[in-house]
Design a protein around this motif. Structure first.
Motif, PDB file in Angstrom:
ATOM      1  N   SER A 336     -15.215  12.820  30.147  1.00  0.00           N
ATOM      2  CA  SER A 336     -16.278  13.600  29.517  1.00  0.00           C
ATOM      3  C   SER A 336     -17.664  13.094  29.916  1.00  0.00           C
ATOM      4  O   SER A 336     -18.601  13.874  30.046  1.00  0.00           O
ATOM      5  CB  SER A 336     -16.134  13.575  28.000  1.00  0.00           C
ATOM      6  OG  SER A 336     -16.287  12.254  27.506  1.00  0.00           O
ATOM      7  N   LYS A 337     -17.780  11.776  30.121  1.00  0.00           N
ATOM      8  CA  LYS A 337     -19.064  11.225  30.544  1.00  0.00           C
ATOM      9  C   LYS A 337     -18.857   9.817  31.085  1.00  0.00           C
ATOM     10  O   LYS A 337     -17.799   9.195  30.893  1.00  0.00           O
ATOM     11  CB  LYS A 337     -20.067  11.182  29.386  1.00  0.00           C
ATOM     12  CG  LYS A 337     -19.720  10.175  28.302  1.00  0.00           C
ATOM     13  CD  LYS A 337     -20.817  10.082  27.244  1.00  0.00           C
ATOM     14  CE  LYS A 337     -20.457   9.035  26.174  1.00  0.00           C
ATOM     15  NZ  LYS A 337     -21.530   8.904  25.157  1.00  0.00           N
ATOM     16  N   ASN A 355     -26.666   7.865  31.154  1.00  0.00           N
ATOM     17  CA  ASN A 355     -25.391   8.556  30.903  1.00  0.00           C
ATOM     18  C   ASN A 355     -25.327   9.783  31.805  1.00  0.00           C
ATOM     19  O   ASN A 355     -26.349  10.433  32.058  1.00  0.00           O
ATOM     20  CB  ASN A 355     -25.260   9.003  29.449  1.00  0.00           C
ATOM     21  CG  ASN A 355     -25.064   7.818  28.508  1.00  0.00           C
ATOM     22  OD1 ASN A 355     -24.181   6.997  28.712  1.00  0.00           O
ATOM     23  ND2 ASN A 355     -25.902   7.733  27.492  1.00  0.00           N
ATOM     24  N   SER A 357     -22.958  13.307  32.132  1.00  0.00           N
ATOM     25  CA  SER A 357     -21.882  14.127  31.583  1.00  0.00           C
ATOM     26  C   SER A 357     -21.055  14.690  32.718  1.00  0.00           C
ATOM     27  O   SER A 357     -21.582  15.204  33.698  1.00  0.00           O
ATOM     28  CB  SER A 357     -22.459  15.268  30.731  1.00  0.00           C
ATOM     29  OG  SER A 357     -21.428  16.144  30.325  1.00  0.00           O
ATOM     30  N   SER A 358     -19.739  14.592  32.569  1.00  0.00           N
ATOM     31  CA  SER A 358     -18.838  15.144  33.583  1.00  0.00           C
ATOM     32  C   SER A 358     -17.904  16.172  32.984  1.00  0.00           C
ATOM     33  O   SER A 358     -16.950  16.600  33.625  1.00  0.00           O
ATOM     34  CB  SER A 358     -18.017  14.018  34.226  1.00  0.00           C
ATOM     35  OG  SER A 358     -17.259  13.339  33.238  1.00  0.00           O
ATOM     36  N   ALA A 359     -18.139  16.581  31.716  1.00  0.00           N
ATOM     37  CA  ALA A 359     -17.240  17.526  31.047  1.00  0.00           C
ATOM     38  C   ALA A 359     -17.221  18.855  31.780  1.00  0.00           C
ATOM     39  O   ALA A 359     -18.259  19.412  32.120  1.00  0.00           O
ATOM     40  CB  ALA A 359     -17.675  17.721  29.597  1.00  0.00           C
ATOM     41  N   GLN A 361     -16.710  19.716  34.710  1.00  0.00           N
ATOM     42  CA  GLN A 361     -17.293  19.832  36.047  1.00  0.00           C
ATOM     43  C   GLN A 361     -16.232  19.783  37.138  1.00  0.00           C
ATOM     44  O   GLN A 361     -16.452  20.260  38.244  1.00  0.00           O
ATOM     45  CB  GLN A 361     -18.328  18.734  36.272  1.00  0.00           C
ATOM     46  CG  GLN A 361     -19.543  18.860  35.365  1.00  0.00           C
ATOM     47  CD  GLN A 361     -20.659  17.924  35.790  1.00  0.00           C
ATOM     48  OE1 GLN A 361     -20.876  17.673  36.970  1.00  0.00           O
ATOM     49  NE2 GLN A 361     -21.385  17.391  34.821  1.00  0.00           N
ATOM     50  N   TYR A 366     -19.487  11.700  41.234  1.00  0.00           N
ATOM     51  CA  TYR A 366     -20.679  11.951  40.433  1.00  0.00           C
ATOM     52  C   TYR A 366     -21.782  11.010  40.893  1.00  0.00           C
ATOM     53  O   TYR A 366     -21.523   9.873  41.305  1.00  0.00           O
ATOM     54  CB  TYR A 366     -20.385  11.749  38.953  1.00  0.00           C
ATOM     55  CG  TYR A 366     -19.345  12.697  38.423  1.00  0.00           C
ATOM     56  CD1 TYR A 366     -19.703  13.913  37.874  1.00  0.00           C
ATOM     57  CD2 TYR A 366     -17.985  12.382  38.498  1.00  0.00           C
ATOM     58  CE1 TYR A 366     -18.749  14.794  37.397  1.00  0.00           C
ATOM     59  CE2 TYR A 366     -17.025  13.264  38.037  1.00  0.00           C
ATOM     60  CZ  TYR A 366     -17.412  14.459  37.483  1.00  0.00           C
ATOM     61  OH  TYR A 366     -16.467  15.347  37.018  1.00  0.00           O
ATOM     62  N   TYR A 384     -15.572   7.705  29.597  1.00  0.00           N
ATOM     63  CA  TYR A 384     -15.137   8.185  28.287  1.00  0.00           C
ATOM     64  C   TYR A 384     -14.290   9.442  28.481  1.00  0.00           C
ATOM     65  O   TYR A 384     -14.664  10.345  29.240  1.00  0.00           O
ATOM     66  CB  TYR A 384     -16.343   8.505  27.400  1.00  0.00           C
ATOM     67  CG  TYR A 384     -17.119   7.290  26.963  1.00  0.00           C
ATOM     68  CD1 TYR A 384     -16.881   6.695  25.729  1.00  0.00           C
ATOM     69  CD2 TYR A 384     -18.094   6.738  27.790  1.00  0.00           C
ATOM     70  CE1 TYR A 384     -17.590   5.576  25.330  1.00  0.00           C
ATOM     71  CE2 TYR A 384     -18.805   5.615  27.400  1.00  0.00           C
ATOM     72  CZ  TYR A 384     -18.547   5.037  26.166  1.00  0.00           C
ATOM     73  OH  TYR A 384     -19.254   3.928  25.771  1.00  0.00           O
ATOM     74  N   ASN A 388     -13.821  10.788  23.470  1.00  0.00           N
ATOM     75  CA  ASN A 388     -14.864   9.770  23.363  1.00  0.00           C
ATOM     76  C   ASN A 388     -14.291   8.364  23.260  1.00  0.00           C
ATOM     77  O   ASN A 388     -14.917   7.469  22.705  1.00  0.00           O
ATOM     78  CB  ASN A 388     -15.793  10.051  22.173  1.00  0.00           C
ATOM     79  CG  ASN A 388     -17.176   9.468  22.384  1.00  0.00           C
ATOM     80  OD1 ASN A 388     -17.682   9.432  23.510  1.00  0.00           O
ATOM     81  ND2 ASN A 388     -17.794   8.989  21.322  1.00  0.00           N
TER      82      ASN A 388
END
Length: 593
Positions: A336-337, A355, A357-359, A361, A366, A384, A388
């Motif tokens: 998610s991140k 941070n 975010s990779s949710a 994607q 990244y 995470y 989380n």
């Protein structure tokens, strides 16, 4: 005493019994617009002589009947009383008499019957139930016992109330219409009964509405919440029972709840497929009446936890050196991140800095860009998952720092080995640059060096060197063989070799010619910190410049161009090498115009 009956009398009695009039029977009397239709069973009289039906009627419950019409056809079974209700509906009653010529001339008559204005008894739906395998509605009810019942009408209450099941005496219906969507919404039905006169019971007295089941789930808590609309149509519901199917097994009862509760939470195992449906039971002592909802699917899967993410690159964005660039490789895991942390030493305390975010994607790599700082040397990342929960990325990484030292006519360059990649460094590309008149360093490729080299001596130095000295940085290029199929690269910080300033001062300049300004030229001159003073031949100061990059354009402090002549200057040169002391140059320059 013996009584003897003559044989002739016996035959006459039998003849009269067999040929006597059979009374006609009125089946029903129906209102048809302003007419009344009278339906009756024809007489079975076998007399071959004179025959007729007489239709008698009256309005109201009292008074004399009067002859309306007669029918000479013995096989008749229906008569229409024309204009019987002209001017408004009237309360007619009728009877029918039969006259024939068999035996004595006499009449037989039917019972008196009123016009039928009463619909058949009302039959309500028993239940609306959804087949759990096909999600198809099944609607059921009991038979109508009214003597003159003719057929049922089943209505789907959605927009226009159109009967979907007309003209049948069946007591069930399977709703396979295209518009029937019990898996998308509750479905509403009602039933009416129609008698032989077309009189229909009033519907919408007791509509039945199917249960509509939906579900939501949380893969972190591993719980699913079932929600359904209440069943409508019964006076009372005893309970709602929850049924569950795992994979392709049998449905099993897992729990029940009492109204008005219409939600239920169940736990599940990731990687397992479930089906659910709800069954409502009517509170009817001595009878079992139930209704099932649509079925819903819960298709879970195992999560791919971020156990194998790693830092693939920490680099400086050369040649501008404003940012640190960090690449994180994610081998198709659910993240998610990422939280990026930094430290001044490899095994020191790490602090959060960014941070990403990779949710949703769905990427394997990244990039994080943070402002460059010499204090922020070492980096690591924490991944995470969707819940989380943190999973530390195992490797730590840093960029390489490069140092350049000027020594007489050669420069020594050395750098820290880049250690991030498991496959190591294939080679280093060394770049060299000098600054232009605006202080911008322009780099060019100098040489490639083996991956195990971390130093180089530059002996072929350029003749023109700007104020920043001779600057260098290296580019580390990854070896093949990493699970990340792309070849990564990492740039080091830059380092500049400084020397003793060399200064050349022009003796003349032409403001409107080629050399428009008067400015010292040379190597390792810090033009921003150097100063210049201009005097006329009598020693009066014309202008003082703090920072000499632009040079003197021949004008005084008021912006007025001075006349052609010789002027005295005093120039204070500061070196880009802070270890060098300020040098003062005094002399004359000729202004041409």
């Amino acid at each position: 005493m013996n009584l003897r009956v003559p044989l002739f009398c016996i035959f006459l009695l039998l003849y009269l019994n067999n040929n006597a009039d059979t009374p006609v029977k009125i089946r029903r009397i129906c209102v048809s617009s302003i007419n009344n239709d009278i339906y009756f069973n024809p007489s079975s009289d076998t007399c071959g002589g004179y025959f007729q039906y007489k239709i008698w009627g009256r309005i109201g419950s009292f008074g004399q009947f009067f002859l309306i019409d007669s029918i000479p056809f013995k096989g008749a079974s229906q008569y229409t009383h024309i204009d019987a209700n002209n001017g408004g509906t009237k309360n007619w009653s009728y009877y029918i008499s039969i006259t024939d010529s068999c035996g004595p001339d006499y009449e037989t008559r039917s019972d008196t019957v009123l016009v039928d204005r009463t619909p058949p008894e009302t039959v309500f739906l028993d239940s609306v139930s959804i087949d759990r395998l096909t999600n198809t509605p099944y609607i059921g009810w009991t038979m109508n016992r009214s003597p003159d019942f003719s057929y049922f009408k089943l209505y789907s209450i959605k927009g226009v109330n159109t009967p979907i099941f007309p003209f049948s005496k069946d007591t069930f219906y399977i709703d396979t219409r295209i518009g029937s969507t019990p898996a998308a919404e509750p479905l509403r039905y009602d039933l009416s009964s129609v008698d032989s006169c077309g009189l229909e019971t009033v519907f919408e007295l007791n509509q039945h509405v199917s249960m509509y089941l939906t579900n939501s789930w949380d893969t972190c808590d591993r719980k699913t919440t079932l929600s359904w609309t209440p069943y409508i149509g019964w006076n009372a519901i005893r309970s709602y029972c929850i049924y569950r199917q795992k994979e392709s097994g049998e449905y099993e009862l897992i729990d029940s709840v009492s109204p008005p509760q219409t939600t239920y939470t169940d736990t599940f195992t990731l990687g397992t497929r479930y089906h659910y449906f709800i069954r409502a039971f009517k509170d009817a002592p001595g009878r079992i009446i139930s209704s099932s909802s649509n079925s819903v699917l819960l298709n879970t899967r195992y999560r791919s936890e971020p156990l194998n993410s790693y830092l693939s690159v920490v680099s400086i964005d050369q040649p501008i050196e404003e940012n640190t660039i960090i690449h994180i490789y994610n081998p198709s895991e659910e993240v998610s991140k990422y939280a990026i942390r930094w430290s001044t030493t490899l095994n020191g305390s790490y602090t959060d800095i960014a941070n990403i975010s990779s949710a949703n994607q769905n990427k394997t790599q990244y990039e994080v860009v943070i402002p460059f700082s010499t204090n922020q040397k070492y980096f690591l990342a924490t991944a995470y998952n969707a819940c989380n929960e943190s999973f530390p990325v195992t490797n730590k990484s840093r960029y390489s720092s490069l140092t350049a030292i000027g020594h007489e006519l050669k420069n020594l360059i050395y750098w820290e080995p880049y250690f991030t990649w498991n496959t190591g460094v294939n080679y280093y590309n060394l770049y060299r640059g000098t600054s232009d008149d605006n202080g911008i360093v322009n780099y060019e490729f100098l040489i490639s060096l083996p991956g195990n080299d971390t130093s180089y001596i530059d002996e072929n130095l350029p003749s023109q060197v700007g104020e920043t000295g001779i600057c260098y940085y290296v580019e580390a290029v990854q070896n093949n063989g990493d699970i990340n199929t792309s070849i990564e690269k990492s740039f080091s910080t830059h380092g500049c070799a400084m020397g003793t300033p060399t200064v050349f001062i022009p003796t003349a300049f032409l403001p409107y010619g080629v050399n428009k300004t008067f400015r010292p030229e040379g190597r390792f001159i810090d033009y921003n910190r150097s100063r210049m003073e201009i005097y006329d031949r009598w020693g009066a100061q014309l202008i003082s410049l703090n920072g000499i990059r632009a040079g003197w354009d021949g004008k005084d402090s008021n912006g007025i161009l001075n006349t052609q002549g010789v002027y005295y200057y005093k120039i204070y040169i500061q070196s880009t090498n802070v270890r060098e002391k300020e040098k003062v140059f005094i002399g004359f320059v000729t202004l041409l115009n």
